[in-house]
Design a protein around this motif. Structure first.
Motif, PDB file in Angstrom:
ATOM      1  N   GLU A 173      31.593  61.002  41.514  1.00  0.00           N
ATOM      2  CA  GLU A 173      31.487  62.529  41.498  1.00  0.00           C
ATOM      3  C   GLU A 173      30.667  63.061  42.508  1.00  0.00           C
ATOM      4  O   GLU A 173      29.641  62.645  42.937  1.00  0.00           O
ATOM      5  N   VAL A 174      31.146  64.248  42.823  1.00  0.00           N
ATOM      6  CA  VAL A 174      30.421  64.950  43.960  1.00  0.00           C
ATOM      7  C   VAL A 174      29.452  66.057  43.138  1.00  0.00           C
ATOM      8  O   VAL A 174      29.922  67.038  42.283  1.00  0.00           O
ATOM      9  N   GLU A 175      28.232  65.933  43.250  1.00  0.00           N
ATOM     10  CA  GLU A 175      27.273  66.723  42.342  1.00  0.00           C
ATOM     11  C   GLU A 175      26.139  67.112  43.596  1.00  0.00           C
ATOM     12  O   GLU A 175      25.628  66.466  44.287  1.00  0.00           O
ATOM     13  N   ASP A 176      26.077  68.703  43.609  1.00  0.00           N
ATOM     14  CA  ASP A 176      24.954  69.324  44.539  1.00  0.00           C
ATOM     15  C   ASP A 176      25.229  68.743  45.820  1.00  0.00           C
ATOM     16  O   ASP A 176      24.230  68.403  46.719  1.00  0.00           O
ATOM     17  N   GLY A 177      26.312  68.558  46.304  1.00  0.00           N
ATOM     18  CA  GLY A 177      26.399  68.210  47.774  1.00  0.00           C
ATOM     19  C   GLY A 177      26.282  66.558  48.144  1.00  0.00           C
ATOM     20  O   GLY A 177      25.967  66.386  49.158  1.00  0.00           O
ATOM     21  N   ALA A 178      26.410  65.700  46.769  1.00  0.00           N
ATOM     22  CA  ALA A 178      26.007  64.358  46.976  1.00  0.00           C
ATOM     23  C   ALA A 178      27.123  63.728  46.271  1.00  0.00           C
ATOM     24  O   ALA A 178      27.538  64.226  45.438  1.00  0.00           O
ATOM     25  N   LEU A 179      27.210  62.319  46.633  1.00  0.00           N
ATOM     26  CA  LEU A 179      28.099  61.455  45.919  1.00  0.00           C
ATOM     27  C   LEU A 179      27.499  60.497  45.026  1.00  0.00           C
ATOM     28  O   LEU A 179      26.494  59.907  45.371  1.00  0.00           O
ATOM     29  N   ALA A 180      27.715  60.760  43.564  1.00  0.00           N
ATOM     30  CA  ALA A 180      27.164  60.048  42.853  1.00  0.00           C
ATOM     31  C   ALA A 180      27.958  59.103  42.102  1.00  0.00           C
ATOM     32  O   ALA A 180      29.365  59.287  41.982  1.00  0.00           O
ATOM     33  N   TRP A 181      27.567  57.638  41.905  1.00  0.00           N
ATOM     34  CA  TRP A 181      28.120  56.637  41.367  1.00  0.00           C
ATOM     35  C   TRP A 181      27.678  56.401  39.909  1.00  0.00           C
ATOM     36  O   TRP A 181      26.308  56.126  39.692  1.00  0.00           O
ATOM     37  N   ARG A 182      28.432  56.440  38.886  1.00  0.00           N
ATOM     38  CA  ARG A 182      28.067  56.083  37.588  1.00  0.00           C
ATOM     39  C   ARG A 182      28.774  54.761  36.910  1.00  0.00           C
ATOM     40  O   ARG A 182      29.996  54.677  37.281  1.00  0.00           O
ATOM     41  N   VAL A 183      28.271  54.019  36.514  1.00  0.00           N
ATOM     42  CA  VAL A 183      28.871  52.871  35.900  1.00  0.00           C
ATOM     43  C   VAL A 183      29.873  53.289  34.693  1.00  0.00           C
ATOM     44  O   VAL A 183      29.453  54.006  33.794  1.00  0.00           O
ATOM     45  N   ALA A 184      31.036  52.846  34.850  1.00  0.00           N
ATOM     46  CA  ALA A 184      32.057  53.186  33.883  1.00  0.00           C
ATOM     47  C   ALA A 184      32.230  51.698  32.985  1.00  0.00           C
ATOM     48  O   ALA A 184      32.565  51.716  31.746  1.00  0.00           O
ATOM     49  N   ARG A 185      32.084  50.500  33.753  1.00  0.00           N
ATOM     50  CA  ARG A 185      32.604  49.217  33.106  1.00  0.00           C
ATOM     51  C   ARG A 185      31.864  48.281  33.955  1.00  0.00           C
ATOM     52  O   ARG A 185      31.658  48.453  35.275  1.00  0.00           O
ATOM     53  N   VAL A 186      31.558  46.964  33.225  1.00  0.00           N
ATOM     54  CA  VAL A 186      31.190  45.877  34.070  1.00  0.00           C
ATOM     55  C   VAL A 186      31.799  44.548  33.491  1.00  0.00           C
ATOM     56  O   VAL A 186      31.922  44.150  32.361  1.00  0.00           O
ATOM     57  N   ARG A 187      31.824  43.655  34.396  1.00  0.00           N
ATOM     58  CA  ARG A 187      32.285  42.363  34.141  1.00  0.00           C
ATOM     59  C   ARG A 187      31.377  41.310  34.803  1.00  0.00           C
ATOM     60  O   ARG A 187      31.101  41.273  35.789  1.00  0.00           O
ATOM     61  N   VAL A 188      31.067  40.130  33.964  1.00  0.00           N
ATOM     62  CA  VAL A 188      30.262  38.991  34.595  1.00  0.00           C
ATOM     63  C   VAL A 188      30.966  37.947  34.415  1.00  0.00           C
ATOM     64  O   VAL A 188      31.541  37.636  33.043  1.00  0.00           O
ATOM     65  N   PHE A 189      31.300  37.126  35.055  1.00  0.00           N
ATOM     66  CA  PHE A 189      32.110  35.858  34.976  1.00  0.00           C
ATOM     67  C   PHE A 189      33.550  36.429  34.485  1.00  0.00           C
ATOM     68  O   PHE A 189      34.109  35.542  33.579  1.00  0.00           O
ATOM     69  N   GLY A 190      33.860  37.120  34.616  1.00  0.00           N
ATOM     70  CA  GLY A 190      35.216  37.905  34.214  1.00  0.00           C
ATOM     71  C   GLY A 190      35.275  38.441  32.598  1.00  0.00           C
ATOM     72  O   GLY A 190      36.161  39.017  32.178  1.00  0.00           O
ATOM     73  N   MET A 191      33.923  38.265  32.175  1.00  0.00           N
ATOM     74  CA  MET A 191      33.778  38.852  30.659  1.00  0.00           C
ATOM     75  C   MET A 191      33.397  40.331  30.618  1.00  0.00           C
ATOM     76  O   MET A 191      32.170  40.379  31.277  1.00  0.00           O
ATOM     77  N   PRO A 192      33.891  41.394  29.909  1.00  0.00           N
ATOM     78  CA  PRO A 192      33.500  42.522  29.821  1.00  0.00           C
ATOM     79  C   PRO A 192      32.119  42.483  29.149  1.00  0.00           C
ATOM     80  O   PRO A 192      31.737  41.974  27.893  1.00  0.00           O
ATOM     81  N   LEU A 193      31.126  43.673  29.549  1.00  0.00           N
ATOM     82  CA  LEU A 193      29.792  43.747  29.042  1.00  0.00           C
ATOM     83  C   LEU A 193      29.948  45.217  28.712  1.00  0.00           C
ATOM     84  O   LEU A 193      30.530  45.887  29.149  1.00  0.00           O
ATOM     85  N   PRO A 194      29.143  45.518  27.588  1.00  0.00           N
ATOM     86  CA  PRO A 194      29.133  47.013  27.317  1.00  0.00           C
ATOM     87  C   PRO A 194      28.412  47.752  28.431  1.00  0.00           C
ATOM     88  O   PRO A 194      27.466  47.711  28.954  1.00  0.00           O
ATOM     89  N   ALA A 195      29.235  49.121  28.706  1.00  0.00           N
ATOM     90  CA  ALA A 195      28.731  49.870  30.014  1.00  0.00           C
ATOM     91  C   ALA A 195      27.268  50.503  29.399  1.00  0.00           C
ATOM     92  O   ALA A 195      26.684  50.868  30.496  1.00  0.00           O
TER      93      ALA A 195
END
Length: 179
Positions: free
Chosen positions: A114-136
């Motif tokens: 997202e672009v906020e206040d003239g900056a690019l923000a990265w927010r976690v939506a999902r995660v996988r470790v060893f291919g297994m999903p973990l709760p965001a």
């Protein structure tokens, strides 16, 4: 915008991409192999679990000093290699729908941008470790912000987990020229 020929971040952000500062846009529109230099300050978490997770995901060592980032970009993917403290921190980025995916060591993160206040923000939506999903929700302490100051590209990246605490917090700048 034709996704087959447009830079990855421009496709993900759509018209909002144009609201980013020039150094941030320049870094994300460059195609082919590019090398940027700057400085970085890295803080690492003190615990054993923090060190193990940082090792598994190739996070940088603690310290301050020079930084070199190589980015090899095509419209479909980017390969980033950050050289910090004598170590390489490689990752691969690609698009999956509206999410930017980044493979970092044993983990694959999905980020909403997202672009906020003239900056690019990265927010976690999902995660996988060893291919297994973990709760965001476990990863609300993981994110990044890209901005510009004094004509330089600036970054601020942080990662902490509920049990492990702070894994890493690194911030600094790169000399990115609008080519």
């Amino acid at each position: 915008m034709d996704a087959a020929v447009s830079p990855l971040f421009a496709v993900l952000l759509g018209p909002a991409f144009d609201a980013l500062p020039a150094p941030v846009r320049a870094l994300h529109v460059a195609q082919g192999l590019r090398r940027y230099t700057g400085t970085v300050d890295v803080d690492r978490g003190p615990g054993l679990l923090s060190r193990l997770v940082a090792f598994a995901t190739h996070l940088p060592p603690a310290g301050s000093g020079p930084l070199c980032v190589e980015i090899e970009a095509t419209p479909q993917q980017e390969r980033w290699t950050r050289f910090i403290g004598g170590r390489a921190m490689p990752s691969r980025l690609w698009r999956d729908g509206e999410v930017l995916c980044e493979r970092l060591g044993l983990a694959t993160f999905g980020f909403r941008l997202e672009v906020e206040d003239g900056a690019l923000a990265w927010r976690v939506a999902r995660v996988r470790v060893f291919g297994m999903p973990l709760p965001a929700r476990w990863f609300t302490g993981v994110g990044a912000r890209e901005s510009a100051e004094d004509g330089r590209y600036r970054f601020d990246v942080w990662a902490s987990l509920p049990v492990a605490g702070r894994l890493v917090h690194y911030r600094g700048w790169l000399d990115v020229r609008d080519e």
